[in-house]
Design a protein around this motif. Structure first.
Motif, PDB file in Angstrom:
ATOM      1  N   ARG A  52      93.668 -46.538  32.133  1.00 32.50           N
ATOM      2  CA  ARG A  52      93.351 -47.477  30.920  1.00 32.50           C
ATOM      3  C   ARG A  52      94.507 -48.368  30.869  1.00 32.50           C
ATOM      4  O   ARG A  52      94.148 -49.632  30.413  1.00 32.50           O
ATOM      5  N   ALA A  53      95.602 -48.145  31.497  1.00 34.08           N
ATOM      6  CA  ALA A  53      96.622 -49.165  31.634  1.00 34.08           C
ATOM      7  C   ALA A  53      96.122 -50.240  32.644  1.00 34.08           C
ATOM      8  O   ALA A  53      96.630 -51.412  31.940  1.00 34.08           O
ATOM      9  N   MET A  54      95.757 -49.912  33.709  1.00 34.46           N
ATOM     10  CA  MET A  54      95.201 -50.999  34.565  1.00 34.46           C
ATOM     11  C   MET A  54      94.068 -51.704  33.911  1.00 34.46           C
ATOM     12  O   MET A  54      94.051 -53.166  34.194  1.00 34.46           O
ATOM     13  N   LEU A  55      92.910 -51.241  33.495  1.00 30.11           N
ATOM     14  CA  LEU A  55      91.718 -51.588  32.927  1.00 30.11           C
ATOM     15  C   LEU A  55      92.177 -52.857  31.760  1.00 30.11           C
ATOM     16  O   LEU A  55      91.412 -53.602  31.610  1.00 30.11           O
ATOM     17  N   GLY A  56      93.402 -52.714  31.240  1.00 34.56           N
ATOM     18  CA  GLY A  56      93.951 -53.366  30.129  1.00 34.56           C
ATOM     19  C   GLY A  56      93.996 -54.852  30.811  1.00 34.56           C
ATOM     20  O   GLY A  56      94.103 -55.860  29.915  1.00 34.56           O
TER      21      GLY A  56
END
Length: 261
Positions: A152-156
């Motif tokens: 989720r941190a990277m999909l942000g």
């Protein structure tokens, strides 16, 4: 008659080496079997003709990547040189490993680094206070991106429209009873995580485990990875992840930003 200009797609098709593609596919299917495997099993798993698989396997054996007793085939430790080449050449891993070591020592917990690979995250570096990884995620371990804090941190890094389309298109099978799979809820969660600068996932990716992650940005602000720490739910409450782990992760990510190109 004028000569037609070759397109990039034409050049890619011409440069494609089918034999190499098949060989790599066969190497990958070893990860889907347990222990030594027969030629027939490997050919079936790789969707290759038996004769083709046989030639590839003996070629891999000649290179030292596979061993066989004539009936069963097994990967050798030499195959790890492929992963080693990636780990040694990847700038993110090289720069972040000392940071992970520092964070793990300060928190007395395991710290990990992950990269986004398609719809999955892959853990590519780790550190613990003792440097002994008796539990947790091994290097090379994969998990779905949508239900992990690192994912989720990277999909942000995607804008809202791209993120919505990506979430809708990817597989979102529940991993635990707590896994959120609704794309609208996931979209709202990741947008909120982006705004606050971290992601906390509680028992969605693994039962009885919660983790917190921050994105790792290169010099221009682009998110290229994520680092995280986690713990068993009975041992570390969610509030402690935010109060004790989050400052260490943020300091580590800030420390490397100017060194990542």
């Amino acid at each position: 008659m004028p000569k037609l200009k070759r397109t990039d797609q034409d050049e890619r098709a011409t440069d494609f080496v089918e034999a190499l593609d098949r060989g790599l596919r066969l190497l990958q299917v070893f990860g889907t079997v347990t222990g030594p495997a027969t030629l027939s099993d490997l050919a079936r798993a790789a969707d290759l003709p038996r004769a083709t698989a046989r030639r590839i396997l003996f070629t891999l054996a000649h290179g030292g990547f596979v061993t066989t007793d004539g009936k069963l085939f097994t990967l050798t430790p030499h195959v790890l040189t492929l992963a080693g080449s990636f780990l040694q050449s990847n700038q993110v891993v090289t720069v972040l490993q000392p940071v992970l070591d520092r964070i793990a020592t300060a928190a007395q917990e395991i710290a990990s680094l992950a990269l986004l690979d398609g719809d999955d995250v892959v853990f590519v570096a780790r550190s613990s206070p003792t440097r002994v990884f008796s539990a947790g995620l091994d290097i090379g371990y994969r998990l779905p991106a949508f239900c992990t804090s690192v994912g989720r941190a990277m999909l942000g890094r995607l804008d809202d429209a791209e993120l919505a389309a990506r979430l809708k298109a990817m597989r979102r099978d529940p991993v635990t009873p707590q896994t959120v799979t609704d794309p609208k809820k996931l979209l709202a969660t990741i947008i909120a995580d982006r705004a606050q600068g971290y992601s906390l996932v509680d028992r969605e990716a693994e039962p009885h485990f919660r983790s917190i992650s921050v994105p790792v940005r290169r010099y221009d602000g682009t998110i290229v990875a994520a680092i995280n720490m986690g713990a068993h739910v009975d041992r570390v409450p969610a509030r402690e992840l935010i109060d004790r782990f989050l400052p260490l992760l943020r300091d580590g990510a800030d420390d490397v930003k100017s060194r990542l190109l």
